[in-house]
Design a protein around this motif. Structure first.
Motif, PDB file in Angstrom:
ATOM      1  N   THR A 104       0.845  -1.189   0.000  1.00 45.71           N
ATOM      2  CA  THR A 104       0.000   0.000   0.000  1.00 45.71           C
ATOM      3  C   THR A 104       0.883   1.241   0.000  1.00 45.71           C
ATOM      4  OG1 THR A 104      -0.100   0.196   2.414  1.00 45.71           O
ATOM      5  CG2 THR A 104      -1.734  -1.242   1.346  1.00 45.71           C
ATOM      6  N   PRO A 105       0.405   2.350  -0.573  1.00 52.79           N
ATOM      7  CA  PRO A 105       1.223   3.572  -0.599  1.00 52.79           C
ATOM      8  C   PRO A 105       1.667   4.021   0.794  1.00 52.79           C
ATOM      9  CG  PRO A 105      -0.634   3.788  -2.097  1.00 52.79           C
ATOM     10  CD  PRO A 105      -0.846   2.517  -1.336  1.00 52.79           C
ATOM     11  N   LEU A 106       0.790   3.964   1.775  1.00 54.70           N
ATOM     12  CA  LEU A 106       1.151   4.455   3.097  1.00 54.70           C
ATOM     13  C   LEU A 106       2.199   3.569   3.764  1.00 54.70           C
ATOM     14  CD1 LEU A 106      -2.273   5.697   4.518  1.00 54.70           C
ATOM     15  CD2 LEU A 106      -0.402   7.039   3.541  1.00 54.70           C
ATOM     16  N   ALA A 107       2.167   2.268   3.481  1.00 57.58           N
ATOM     17  CA  ALA A 107       3.189   1.386   4.043  1.00 57.58           C
ATOM     18  C   ALA A 107       4.564   1.738   3.493  1.00 57.58           C
ATOM     19  CB  ALA A 107       2.843  -0.073   3.743  1.00 57.58           C
ATOM     20  N   VAL A 108       4.643   1.974   2.184  1.00 51.68           N
ATOM     21  CA  VAL A 108       5.925   2.357   1.585  1.00 51.68           C
ATOM     22  C   VAL A 108       6.338   3.745   2.064  1.00 51.68           C
ATOM     23  CG1 VAL A 108       7.145   2.760  -0.583  1.00 51.68           C
ATOM     24  CG2 VAL A 108       5.472   0.905  -0.417  1.00 51.68           C
ATOM     25  N   LEU A 109       5.377   4.644   2.168  1.00 47.61           N
ATOM     26  CA  LEU A 109       5.683   5.994   2.637  1.00 47.61           C
ATOM     27  C   LEU A 109       6.306   5.953   4.025  1.00 47.61           C
ATOM     28  CD1 LEU A 109       5.299   8.970   1.693  1.00 47.61           C
ATOM     29  CD2 LEU A 109       3.160   8.985   2.978  1.00 47.61           C
ATOM     30  N   ASP A 110       5.808   5.096   4.886  1.00 50.95           N
ATOM     31  CA  ASP A 110       6.353   4.983   6.232  1.00 50.95           C
ATOM     32  C   ASP A 110       7.792   4.475   6.205  1.00 50.95           C
ATOM     33  OD1 ASP A 110       5.749   5.215   9.109  1.00 50.95           O
ATOM     34  OD2 ASP A 110       6.110   3.049   9.130  1.00 50.95           O
ATOM     35  N   ARG A 111       8.116   3.579   5.262  1.00 53.67           N
ATOM     36  CA  ARG A 111       9.493   3.079   5.159  1.00 53.67           C
ATOM     37  C   ARG A 111      10.447   4.165   4.662  1.00 53.67           C
ATOM     38  NH1 ARG A 111       7.215  -2.093   2.138  1.00 53.67           N
ATOM     39  NH2 ARG A 111       6.559  -3.329   3.949  1.00 53.67           N
ATOM     40  N   LEU A 112       9.933   5.078   3.849  1.00 46.86           N
ATOM     41  CA  LEU A 112      10.791   6.136   3.319  1.00 46.86           C
ATOM     42  C   LEU A 112      11.239   7.120   4.386  1.00 46.86           C
ATOM     43  CD1 LEU A 112       8.827   6.957   0.030  1.00 46.86           C
ATOM     44  CD2 LEU A 112      11.054   5.824   0.174  1.00 46.86           C
ATOM     45  N   ARG A 113      10.515   7.208   5.491  1.00 39.98           N
ATOM     46  CA  ARG A 113      10.805   8.203   6.531  1.00 39.98           C
ATOM     47  C   ARG A 113      12.247   8.151   7.022  1.00 39.98           C
ATOM     48  NH1 ARG A 113       6.558  10.440   9.706  1.00 39.98           N
ATOM     49  NH2 ARG A 113       4.467   9.786   9.095  1.00 39.98           N
ATOM     50  N   ASP A 114      12.820   6.944   7.046  1.00 40.65           N
ATOM     51  CA  ASP A 114      14.156   6.785   7.624  1.00 40.65           C
ATOM     52  C   ASP A 114      15.278   7.086   6.638  1.00 40.65           C
ATOM     53  OD1 ASP A 114      13.050   6.018  10.066  1.00 40.65           O
ATOM     54  OD2 ASP A 114      12.989   3.893   9.495  1.00 40.65           O
ATOM     55  N   LEU A 115      14.955   7.357   5.389  1.00 41.76           N
ATOM     56  CA  LEU A 115      15.999   7.685   4.422  1.00 41.76           C
ATOM     57  C   LEU A 115      16.510   9.105   4.672  1.00 41.76           C
ATOM     58  CD1 LEU A 115      14.614   6.208   1.082  1.00 41.76           C
ATOM     59  CD2 LEU A 115      16.107   5.137   2.786  1.00 41.76           C
ATOM     60  N   PRO A 116      17.772   9.378   4.329  1.00 42.06           N
ATOM     61  CA  PRO A 116      18.343  10.698   4.614  1.00 42.06           C
ATOM     62  C   PRO A 116      17.914  11.755   3.601  1.00 42.06           C
ATOM     63  CG  PRO A 116      19.978   9.329   3.507  1.00 42.06           C
ATOM     64  CD  PRO A 116      18.766   8.440   3.755  1.00 42.06           C
ATOM     65  N   HIS A 117      17.980  13.015   4.039  1.00 41.74           N
ATOM     66  CA  HIS A 117      17.867  14.194   3.174  1.00 41.74           C
ATOM     67  C   HIS A 117      16.482  14.361   2.537  1.00 41.74           C
ATOM     68  CE1 HIS A 117      22.106  13.853   3.782  1.00 41.74           C
ATOM     69  NE2 HIS A 117      22.285  12.903   2.884  1.00 41.74           N
ATOM     70  N   LEU A 118      15.442  13.868   3.187  1.00 43.50           N
ATOM     71  CA  LEU A 118      14.094  14.007   2.647  1.00 43.50           C
ATOM     72  C   LEU A 118      13.410  15.206   3.277  1.00 43.50           C
ATOM     73  CD1 LEU A 118      12.780  10.344   2.347  1.00 43.50           C
ATOM     74  CD2 LEU A 118      13.718  11.828   0.588  1.00 43.50           C
ATOM     75  N   GLN A 119      13.219  16.243   2.476  1.00 41.94           N
ATOM     76  CA  GLN A 119      12.581  17.468   2.945  1.00 41.94           C
ATOM     77  C   GLN A 119      11.067  17.323   3.008  1.00 41.94           C
ATOM     78  OE1 GLN A 119      13.686  21.144   0.883  1.00 41.94           O
ATOM     79  NE2 GLN A 119      11.545  21.728   0.912  1.00 41.94           N
ATOM     80  N   LEU A 120      10.505  16.552   2.075  1.00 35.12           N
ATOM     81  CA  LEU A 120       9.047  16.408   1.990  1.00 35.12           C
ATOM     82  C   LEU A 120       8.692  14.985   1.607  1.00 35.12           C
ATOM     83  CD1 LEU A 120       6.528  18.873   0.415  1.00 35.12           C
ATOM     84  CD2 LEU A 120       6.482  16.482  -0.316  1.00 35.12           C
ATOM     85  N   LEU A 121       7.584  14.489   2.177  1.00 35.51           N
ATOM     86  CA  LEU A 121       7.032  13.187   1.827  1.00 35.51           C
ATOM     87  C   LEU A 121       5.525  13.327   1.683  1.00 35.51           C
ATOM     88  CD1 LEU A 121       8.933  10.833   4.307  1.00 35.51           C
ATOM     89  CD2 LEU A 121       9.076  10.723   1.815  1.00 35.51           C
ATOM     90  N   ALA A 122       4.964  12.748   0.629  1.00 31.94           N
ATOM     91  CA  ALA A 122       3.525  12.867   0.435  1.00 31.94           C
ATOM     92  C   ALA A 122       2.988  11.687  -0.355  1.00 31.94           C
ATOM     93  CB  ALA A 122       3.178  14.173  -0.293  1.00 31.94           C
TER      94      ALA A 122
END
Length: 343
Positions: A79-97
Motif C-alpha cells: 500500500t502507498p502508506l506502508a511504503v511511505l512509512d518506510r521512506l521516513r528513515d531515508l536521509p535528506h528528505l525534505q518532503l514526503l507525500a
C-alpha cells in the motif's frame, strides 16, 4: 491530542506570524490592537497544542551545494502508506507525500551535494514496495512556502507588518545553491543551528545555550538574519485552520515562456512553490487551498488565464506526513524537525 479551538484573534495572530514570524509581541500587538501578553499566551497555547511552530528556513548555501530533486515513486505489492512509512528513515528528505495520479508517492530530496543526492535516490530503489523512481532535478525555484499567507488580516495590517520586516515576502529565484562568502565561524554555526530549531529564540537565550556573551550573541544573530542564512518561517497544521487540500501542478510550457509562467504562478496567493525541472514537463508547482472545489476554481480561472501553458496535470496530496523537514500528523500535530546539517 485535542485540536485547539480557534477564535478570530488566534487566526489574526497566525496571519501576523506568517508575515513577521520573529516580530515582538509588542510590535504585533500594536498592529493588531491587541495586548502583547495576551498574544504571547495565545501563541504558547497553540505551540503546546503542536499546531504552530516558528522554525528557521536555512539558506541553501549553508547546507548544500546542490539543488533539490523532486522524486515520484511508483509502487507494487504494497500500500502507498506502508511504503511511505518506510521512506521516513531515508536521509535528506525534505518532503514526503501520498498523491493522486500515476505515481502514488512524492518526495523532495535536498542533500548536501550531488554525490549525496545520487546516493539518497539510489537508496529509494531498495525500499520494499518501490517499483519505479522518476527523479526530476530542479533547475531553478521560486520558494514561497515561507510566505504563503492565509489572508486573515486587513490590507492596512498586512502593510504595517511588511513594513516591520522591511520588505515584501516575494518568492526568490534561485539558480544554484551559493555558500556564504566565507565559511561560517563556530559561533555563527551554533547560532544558525539554534535558529533553525526556534527562529523566535532571543539573543539572551541563545547566549545561555552556547555560552557566549549576550552582546556577542545579539551581534551574531543580527548578522545571521540580515545575511539571510536563516529566514524565520511559521509552520502550521494547515488542516486545523481549514486549509485541507494541498495540490500539485505538472505543467508543459511553451519554449521560452517558462520564466514568465513561473513568475505569474508565483504571484497567485494559493501557491507554495514553483520550480523549473529537468523533465518532459517544464514546471512543477504546489499550492494549498481549503478543499477540492477550490482546486477546480484555481485551475479553471487563475491557471487558465496564464498564457504559455500547453498542458497541465493536476494532483491532490492525499497525505503529507513531512513538509519542509517537519513531521506532521492530523491527530497529534507537528512532530520532529529534521533540520538539514550545516556544511
Amino acid at each position: 491530542m485535542t485540536r485547539p479551538l480557534l477564535d478570530e484573534l488566534d487566526r489574526r495572530l497566525i496571519g501576523a506570524l506568517h508575515l513577521a514570524p520573529r516580530a515582538t509581541w509588542d510590535d504585533i500587538g500594536g498592529i493588531l490592537a491587541a495586548d502583547a501578553s495576551t498574544l504571547k499566551r495565545r501563541y504558547d497555547r497553540l505551540y503546546e497544542a503542536r499546531m504552530i511552530r516558528v522554525i528557521g528556513q536555512a539558506d541553501w548555501g549553508v547546507h548544500s551545494t546542490s539543488m533539490p530533486v523532486h522524486v515520484f515513486l511508483d509502487i507494487s505489492g504494497e500500500t502507498p502508506l506502508a511504503v511511505l512509512d518506510r521512506l521516513r528513515d531515508l536521509p535528506h528528505l525534505q518532503l514526503l507525500a501520498q498523491i493522486s495520479g500515476d505515481y502514488p508517492l512524492y518526495a523532495v530530496v535536498h542533500a548536501p551535494s550531488e554525490a549525496a543526492t545520487s546516493r539518497a535516490i539510489d537508496r529509494m530503489f531498495s525500499v520494499p514496495g518501490v517499483r519505479r523512481v522518476n527523479a526530476l532535478p530542479a533547475l531553478s525555484t521560486l520558494r514561497r512556502g515561507i510566505t504563503w499567507d492565509p489572508r486573515y488580516l486587513t490590507d492596512a495590517e498586512r502593510d504595517a507588518l511588511l513594513e516591520l520586516v522591511g520588505s515584501r515576502p516575494e518568492g526568490t529565484a534561485t539558480a544554484t545553491a551559493m555558500p556564504p562568502a566565507k565559511p561560517l565561524s563556530d559561533a555563527e554555526r551554533a547560532v544558525v543551528a539554534l535558529l533553525l530549531q526556534d527562529a523566535r529564540a532571543s539573543a539572551a537565550s541563545i547566549a545561555r545555550a552556547v555560552g557566549m556573551a549576550t552582546s556577542t550573541a545579539h551581534r551574531v544573530v543580527r548578522r545571521v538574519l540580515d545575511e539571510g542564512w536563516v529566514k524565520p518561517r511559521l509552520e502550521i497544521v494547515s488542516e486545523w485552520l481549514g486549509f485541507e487540500t494541498p495540490f500539485m501542478l505538472r505543467l508543459r510550457v511553451a519554449p521560452g515562456e517558462t520564466p514568465d509562467v513561473m513568475r505569474r504562478i508565483d504571484q497567485l496567493p494559493q501557491t507554495r512553490l514553483v520550480a523549473h525541472v529537468a523533465s518532459d514537463l517544464s514546471v512543477l508547482a504546489t499550492g494549498l487551498v481549503t478543499d477540492r472545489s477550490a482546486v477546480a476554481r484555481f485551475v479553471d480561472h487563475e491557471l487558465a488565464a496564464i498564457p504559455g501553458i500547453l498542458g497541465a496535470g493536476v494532483g491532490v496530496m492525499l497525505a503529507e506526513p513531512r513538509r519542509y523537514w517537519l513531521d506532521r500528523d492530523l491527530t497529534s500535530g507537528l512532530g520532529a524537525f529534521h533540520a538539514p546539517a550545516l556544511l
